[in-house]
Design an enzyme around this catalytic site. Structure first.
Site, PDB file in Angstrom:
ATOM      1  N   GLN A 103      39.703  64.729 -46.321  1.00 11.68           N
ATOM      2  CA  GLN A 103      39.090  65.617 -45.331  1.00 11.68           C
ATOM      3  C   GLN A 103      39.079  64.935 -43.962  1.00 11.68           C
ATOM      4  O   GLN A 103      38.755  65.551 -42.966  1.00 11.68           O
ATOM      5  CB  GLN A 103      37.657  65.959 -45.761  1.00 11.68           C
ATOM      6  CG  GLN A 103      37.563  66.708 -47.081  1.00 11.68           C
ATOM      7  CD  GLN A 103      36.136  66.780 -47.588  1.00 11.68           C
ATOM      8  OE1 GLN A 103      35.362  67.643 -47.168  1.00 11.68           O
ATOM      9  NE2 GLN A 103      35.762  65.844 -48.440  1.00 11.68           N
ATOM     10  N   ASP A 106      41.002  60.852 -39.268  1.00 12.20           N
ATOM     11  CA  ASP A 106      41.087  59.575 -38.533  1.00 12.20           C
ATOM     12  C   ASP A 106      42.412  58.819 -38.734  1.00 12.20           C
ATOM     13  O   ASP A 106      42.694  57.870 -38.005  1.00 12.20           O
ATOM     14  CB  ASP A 106      39.893  58.673 -38.892  1.00 12.20           C
ATOM     15  CG  ASP A 106      39.764  58.378 -40.383  1.00 12.20           C
ATOM     16  OD1 ASP A 106      38.612  58.136 -40.838  1.00 12.20           O
ATOM     17  OD2 ASP A 106      40.796  58.383 -41.090  1.00 12.20           O
ATOM     18  N   HIS A 121      42.045  68.722 -43.177  1.00 14.35           N
ATOM     19  CA  HIS A 121      41.417  69.166 -41.923  1.00 14.35           C
ATOM     20  C   HIS A 121      42.195  68.721 -40.685  1.00 14.35           C
ATOM     21  O   HIS A 121      41.656  68.703 -39.572  1.00 14.35           O
ATOM     22  CB  HIS A 121      39.970  68.660 -41.856  1.00 14.35           C
ATOM     23  CG  HIS A 121      39.109  69.199 -42.943  1.00 14.35           C
ATOM     24  ND1 HIS A 121      37.965  68.577 -43.369  1.00 14.35           N
ATOM     25  CD2 HIS A 121      39.246  70.297 -43.731  1.00 14.35           C
ATOM     26  CE1 HIS A 121      37.413  69.280 -44.356  1.00 14.35           C
ATOM     27  NE2 HIS A 121      38.169  70.319 -44.597  1.00 14.35           N
ATOM     28  N   CYS A 129      50.239  73.145 -29.499  1.00 16.13           N
ATOM     29  CA  CYS A 129      50.323  74.074 -28.363  1.00 16.13           C
ATOM     30  C   CYS A 129      49.730  75.416 -28.775  1.00 16.13           C
ATOM     31  O   CYS A 129      50.119  75.966 -29.820  1.00 16.13           O
ATOM     32  CB  CYS A 129      51.791  74.253 -27.956  1.00 16.13           C
ATOM     33  SG  CYS A 129      52.025  75.571 -26.760  1.00 16.13           S
ATOM     34  N   CYS A 153      55.953  74.101 -22.574  1.00 16.19           N
ATOM     35  CA  CYS A 153      55.702  75.396 -21.926  1.00 16.19           C
ATOM     36  C   CYS A 153      54.512  75.375 -20.964  1.00 16.19           C
ATOM     37  O   CYS A 153      54.245  76.368 -20.298  1.00 16.19           O
ATOM     38  CB  CYS A 153      55.486  76.465 -22.994  1.00 16.19           C
ATOM     39  SG  CYS A 153      53.886  76.318 -23.811  1.00 16.19           S
ATOM     40  N   GLY A 190      33.137  59.295 -51.004  1.00 17.17           N
ATOM     41  CA  GLY A 190      32.602  59.386 -49.656  1.00 17.17           C
ATOM     42  C   GLY A 190      32.563  60.761 -49.043  1.00 17.17           C
ATOM     43  O   GLY A 190      32.836  60.935 -47.859  1.00 17.17           O
ATOM     44  N   PRO A 217      26.978  56.305 -51.987  1.00 20.06           N
ATOM     45  CA  PRO A 217      25.658  55.657 -52.071  1.00 20.06           C
ATOM     46  C   PRO A 217      24.551  56.660 -52.372  1.00 20.06           C
ATOM     47  O   PRO A 217      23.501  56.295 -52.898  1.00 20.06           O
ATOM     48  CB  PRO A 217      25.465  55.059 -50.674  1.00 20.06           C
ATOM     49  CG  PRO A 217      26.813  55.017 -50.067  1.00 20.06           C
ATOM     50  CD  PRO A 217      27.587  56.143 -50.677  1.00 20.06           C
TER      51      PRO A 217
HETATM   52  N1  APR Z   1      31.050  54.653 -49.204  1.00 15.48           N
HETATM   53  C1  APR Z   1      31.083  55.859 -49.839  1.00 15.48           C
HETATM   54  N2  APR Z   1      30.412  56.956 -49.390  1.00 15.48           N
HETATM   55  C2  APR Z   1      29.662  56.808 -48.271  1.00 15.48           C
HETATM   56  C3  APR Z   1      29.564  55.579 -47.575  1.00 15.48           C
HETATM   57  C4  APR Z   1      30.311  54.473 -48.091  1.00 15.48           C
HETATM   58  N3  APR Z   1      30.290  53.287 -47.486  1.00 15.48           N
HETATM   59  N4  APR Z   1      28.743  55.749 -46.504  1.00 15.48           N
HETATM   60  C5  APR Z   1      28.321  57.056 -46.541  1.00 15.48           C
HETATM   61  N5  APR Z   1      28.873  57.688 -47.607  1.00 15.48           N
HETATM   62  C6  APR Z   1      28.706  59.090 -48.022  1.00 15.48           C
HETATM   63  C7  APR Z   1      27.403  59.742 -47.575  1.00 15.48           C
HETATM   64  O1  APR Z   1      26.361  59.488 -48.495  1.00 15.48           O
HETATM   65  C8  APR Z   1      27.797  61.217 -47.534  1.00 15.48           C
HETATM   66  O2  APR Z   1      27.549  61.847 -48.786  1.00 15.48           O
HETATM   67  O3  APR Z   1      29.737  59.830 -47.412  1.00 15.48           O
HETATM   68  C9  APR Z   1      29.316  61.182 -47.284  1.00 15.48           C
HETATM   69  C10 APR Z   1      29.769  61.692 -45.926  1.00 15.48           C
HETATM   70  O4  APR Z   1      29.444  63.048 -45.853  1.00 15.48           O
HETATM   71  P1  APR Z   1      29.722  63.905 -44.525  1.00 15.48           P
HETATM   72  O5  APR Z   1      29.248  63.151 -43.357  1.00 15.48           O
HETATM   73  O6  APR Z   1      29.176  65.255 -44.789  1.00 15.48           O
HETATM   74  O7  APR Z   1      31.320  63.925 -44.447  1.00 15.48           O
HETATM   75  P2  APR Z   1      32.356  64.808 -45.268  1.00 15.48           P
HETATM   76  O8  APR Z   1      31.862  65.141 -46.620  1.00 15.48           O
HETATM   77  O9  APR Z   1      33.665  64.146 -45.165  1.00 15.48           O
HETATM   78  O10 APR Z   1      32.382  66.147 -44.365  1.00 15.48           O
HETATM   79  C11 APR Z   1      33.263  67.160 -44.714  1.00 15.48           C
HETATM   80  O11 APR Z   1      32.692  68.401 -42.741  1.00 15.48           O
HETATM   81  O12 APR Z   1      32.068  68.139 -40.600  1.00 15.48           O
HETATM   82  C12 APR Z   1      33.108  68.564 -41.396  1.00 15.48           C
HETATM   83  O13 APR Z   1      35.438  68.600 -41.020  1.00 15.48           O
HETATM   84  C13 APR Z   1      34.356  67.734 -41.182  1.00 15.48           C
HETATM   85  O14 APR Z   1      35.842  66.762 -42.831  1.00 15.48           O
HETATM   86  C14 APR Z   1      34.499  66.974 -42.489  1.00 15.48           C
HETATM   87  C15 APR Z   1      33.785  67.854 -43.479  1.00 15.48           C
END
Ligand code: APR
Length: 253
Positions: A103, A106, A121, A129, A153, A190, A217
């Site tokens: 997702q 980066d 994403h 464009c 363009c 994550g 976590p």
């Molecule tokens: N290792 C593993 N997981 C981790 C760590 C780590 N070191 N640090 C934080 N996390 C977990 C958090 O506990 C949380 O559940 O990663 C998760 C991040 O969740 P979000 O911030 O909601 O990110 P994500 O799930 O990727 O979001 C999905 O939402 O905002 C939109 O398009 C954006 O791709 C993104 C989508």
């Protein structure tokens, strides 16, 4: 089963798996110093998604949206992949079939050496464009022009990312569901598992009989559906898992 036994079981399962699919979210890049979205210091705690990450916001104020993406590119551009990214890059060659769905926008999986990354994403280093839909890659930090314009363009360029309220690329999504519903094991690393349709991928894998292994976590809505859920940081747990798995695979040779 205690954590050690669970860890051993996961290694056993992985060591006999033929098709391994991994879904990652912002958490895998947290240990590289990139803020997540919904964590304590998360981006959506500080900024209003509806003002910065929607098609309407872009039409209303493309300069503001691009200033924000330029800022994020500045942060991300200075960060390196962490051991979590490195292990997943190495696993591309470890299993008969391996798929990495992210997702994240980066590009750190690719910087770690992952070749076949499915970006649900989009990617913050790509621009599109708004007239011709042509996509180009640009790594300028800072951007030379805000908002940037199409070199062909002259129309406005937008970040090649999926904003709230937008659909994902159909072929990317179809491939992701295929790789989810045809795997032996799905690792979910994550992600808060709340954003759709990505959050449905592990559920479709579970429905098709795959083992679900979550690394986070904090517990998530997926935890109750997972066969194993480790309260751990991916940059710490994945290297351990990798080392143990390789020991087991060696024993089998
Ligand atoms: N290792 C593993 N997981 C981790 C760590 C780590 N070191 N640090 C934080 N996390 C977990 C958090 O506990 C949380 O559940 O990663 C998760 C991040 O969740 P979000 O911030 O909601 O990110 P994500 O799930 O990727 O979001 C999905 O939402 O905002 C939109 O398009 C954006 O791709 C993104 C989508």
């Amino acid at each position: 089963m205690d954590a050690h036994q669970e860890f051993k079981s996961v290694c056993d399962i992985l060591s006999v798996s033929r098709q391994v699919t991994v879904l990652t979210g912002a958490g895998i890049s947290a240990e590289s110093g990139i803020p997540t979205f919904r964590g304590k210091e998360g981006l959506w705690k500080k900024y209003r998604a509806e003002e910065l990450a929607t098609p309407t916001a872009f039409i209303e104020d493309p300069k503001l949206v691009w200033e924000w993406y330029d800022w994020r590119r500045g942060i991300i551009g200075a960060k390196k992949p962490n051991p979590g990214h490195d292990v997943l890059a190495a696993w591309e060659g470890l299993f008969p079939h391996f798929a990495l769905i992210t997702q994240n926008i980066d590009g750190l999986h690719q910087n770690a050496g992952s070749k076949n990354v499915i970006e649900l994403h989009g990617n913050i280093w790509k621009q599109r464009c708004i007239e011709e839909q042509t996509i180009n890659e640009n790594h300028d930090i800072p951007l030379r022009e805000i908002p940037p314009h199409c070199p062909l363009c002259g129309a406005l360029l937008r970040p090649h990312v999926v904003w709230f309220g937008e659909s994902l690329d159909g072929s990317v999504l179809q491939r992701s569901f295929l790789l989810s519903s045809n795997c032996d094991v799905m690792l979910v690393v994550g992600t808060s598992a709340v954003v759709q349709p990505a959050a449905s991928l592990p559920l479709s894998a579970a429905e098709a009989g795959a083992k679900i292994i979550e690394i986070n976590p904090d517990p998530t809505p997926l935890t109750a559906h997972a066969d194993f859920s480790f309260r751990a940081k991916s940059g710490e747990l994945l290297p351990f898992l990798d080392a143990e798995l390789r020991k087991q695979l060696q024993k089998r040779e």
